[in-house]
Design a protein around this motif. Structure first.
Motif, PDB file in Angstrom:
ATOM      1  N   ASP A  71      -0.916  -2.476  -9.021  1.00  0.00           N
ATOM      2  CA  ASP A  71      -1.860  -3.026  -8.043  1.00  0.00           C
ATOM      3  C   ASP A  71      -1.985  -2.164  -6.794  1.00  0.00           C
ATOM      4  OD1 ASP A  71       0.852  -3.924  -7.662  1.00  0.00           O
ATOM      5  OD2 ASP A  71       0.146  -5.344  -6.169  1.00  0.00           O
ATOM      6  N   ASN A  72      -1.058  -1.237  -6.576  1.00  0.00           N
ATOM      7  CA  ASN A  72      -1.118  -0.338  -5.411  1.00  0.00           C
ATOM      8  C   ASN A  72      -1.798   0.997  -5.716  1.00  0.00           C
ATOM      9  OD1 ASN A  72       0.353  -2.224  -3.967  1.00  0.00           O
ATOM     10  ND2 ASN A  72       2.291  -1.123  -4.146  1.00  0.00           N
ATOM     11  N   TRP A  73      -1.938   1.333  -6.978  1.00  0.00           N
ATOM     12  CA  TRP A  73      -2.318   2.693  -7.359  1.00  0.00           C
ATOM     13  C   TRP A  73      -3.655   3.152  -6.808  1.00  0.00           C
ATOM     14  CZ3 TRP A  73      -0.880   3.329 -13.226  1.00  0.00           C
ATOM     15  CH2 TRP A  73       0.501   3.154 -13.373  1.00  0.00           C
ATOM     16  N   LEU A  74      -4.685   2.383  -6.994  1.00  0.00           N
ATOM     17  CA  LEU A  74      -6.009   2.845  -6.556  1.00  0.00           C
ATOM     18  C   LEU A  74      -6.111   2.930  -5.040  1.00  0.00           C
ATOM     19  CD1 LEU A  74      -8.357   1.110  -9.148  1.00  0.00           C
ATOM     20  CD2 LEU A  74      -7.545   3.478  -9.101  1.00  0.00           C
TER      21      LEU A  74
ATOM     22  N   LEU B 269       4.258   3.125  -0.906  1.00  0.00           N
ATOM     23  CA  LEU B 269       4.239   3.762   0.407  1.00  0.00           C
ATOM     24  C   LEU B 269       2.865   3.675   1.046  1.00  0.00           C
ATOM     25  CD1 LEU B 269       6.154   7.107  -0.243  1.00  0.00           C
ATOM     26  CD2 LEU B 269       7.011   5.060   0.872  1.00  0.00           C
ATOM     27  N   ILE B 270       2.859   3.745   2.347  1.00  0.00           N
ATOM     28  CA  ILE B 270       1.623   3.904   3.103  1.00  0.00           C
ATOM     29  C   ILE B 270       1.658   5.339   3.618  1.00  0.00           C
ATOM     30  CG2 ILE B 270       0.297   3.165   5.105  1.00  0.00           C
ATOM     31  CD1 ILE B 270       1.797   0.468   4.876  1.00  0.00           C
ATOM     32  N   PHE B 271       0.698   6.149   3.196  1.00  0.00           N
ATOM     33  CA  PHE B 271       0.686   7.558   3.570  1.00  0.00           C
ATOM     34  C   PHE B 271      -0.108   7.776   4.851  1.00  0.00           C
ATOM     35  CE2 PHE B 271       1.449   7.572  -0.977  1.00  0.00           C
ATOM     36  CZ  PHE B 271       2.482   8.481  -1.087  1.00  0.00           C
ATOM     37  N   SER B 272       0.379   8.649   5.692  1.00  0.00           N
ATOM     38  CA  SER B 272      -0.349   9.023   6.904  1.00  0.00           C
ATOM     39  C   SER B 272      -1.631   9.740   6.523  1.00  0.00           C
ATOM     40  CB  SER B 272       0.494   9.961   7.769  1.00  0.00           C
ATOM     41  OG  SER B 272       1.700   9.353   8.150  1.00  0.00           O
ATOM     42  N   GLU B 273      -2.667   9.575   7.313  1.00  0.00           N
ATOM     43  CA  GLU B 273      -3.929  10.271   7.064  1.00  0.00           C
ATOM     44  C   GLU B 273      -3.698  11.775   7.102  1.00  0.00           C
ATOM     45  OE1 GLU B 273      -7.122   9.020   9.570  1.00  0.00           O
ATOM     46  OE2 GLU B 273      -6.947   6.924   8.921  1.00  0.00           O
ATOM     47  N   GLY B 274      -4.245  12.476   6.125  1.00  0.00           N
ATOM     48  CA  GLY B 274      -4.133  13.933   6.094  1.00  0.00           C
ATOM     49  C   GLY B 274      -2.758  14.447   5.741  1.00  0.00           C
TER      50      GLY B 274
ATOM     51  N   ILE C 231      -0.567  -3.265   4.882  1.00  0.00           N
ATOM     52  CA  ILE C 231      -1.703  -2.498   4.393  1.00  0.00           C
ATOM     53  C   ILE C 231      -3.012  -3.173   4.774  1.00  0.00           C
ATOM     54  CG2 ILE C 231      -2.925  -1.782   2.292  1.00  0.00           C
ATOM     55  CD1 ILE C 231      -0.198  -1.249   1.038  1.00  0.00           C
ATOM     56  N   ASN C 232      -3.038  -4.475   4.738  1.00  0.00           N
ATOM     57  CA  ASN C 232      -4.270  -5.221   5.022  1.00  0.00           C
ATOM     58  C   ASN C 232      -4.530  -5.431   6.512  1.00  0.00           C
ATOM     59  OD1 ASN C 232      -4.997  -5.493   2.332  1.00  0.00           O
ATOM     60  ND2 ASN C 232      -3.677  -7.263   2.074  1.00  0.00           N
TER      61      ASN C 232
END
Length: 134
Positions: A17-20, A88-93, A132-133
């Motif tokens: 459920d996190n992949w996309l 994980l939540i990835f930082s932008e860039g 995330i939301n």
């Protein structure tokens, strides 16, 4: 013409459920090419993008899944590889930043992301999905 991605990301994974969301976050905030290789025993119920590979393994334990994904990433002939997990939540860039860091070094080097907790979230007792939301 070289069709190899600049970065191959790999890891064991069961949180389909996190992949996309992870994929879209990386795709929309990085200019480098990448390909994700996940291996696990939980099959996604949706179609994956062309540069996202799922390898099914019913082997028990996380270590075999990690090794299978790592080997697939190595075979992609990318310039760089990076291990990752699916929560994980990835930082932008992030990916562009890691490549820039490597290219700016005159000596052979190793680089990678670091976990930096956000003090606002640490005190709120929230799940990753709630973060995330936000």
């Amino acid at each position: 013409m070289n069709n190899s991605p600049e970065i191959s990301l790999w890891g064991p994974s069961i949180r389909t459920d996190n992949w996309l969301e992870i994929y879209e976050s990386l795709k929309s905030t990085n200019s480098c090419s990448f390909k994700i290789f996940f291996c696990g025993q939980v099959r996604p119920s949706f179609t994956l993008p062309e540069d996202f590979v799922y390898i099914h393994s019913s082997t028990s334990g996380i270590a075999p899944h990690a090794e299978i994904a790592r080997r697939a990433a190595l075979k992609s002939n990318s310039e760089y590889i990076l291990s990752m997990v699916d929560d994980l939540i990835f930082s932008e860039g992030l990916l562009d930043g890691l490549i820039s860091d490597l290219n700016s070094s005159e000596k052979e080097t190793v680089t990678g992301p670091a976990f930096i907790p956000d003090s606002n979230f640490l005190n709120q007792n929230k799940t990753i999905r709630e973060i995330i939301n936000c």
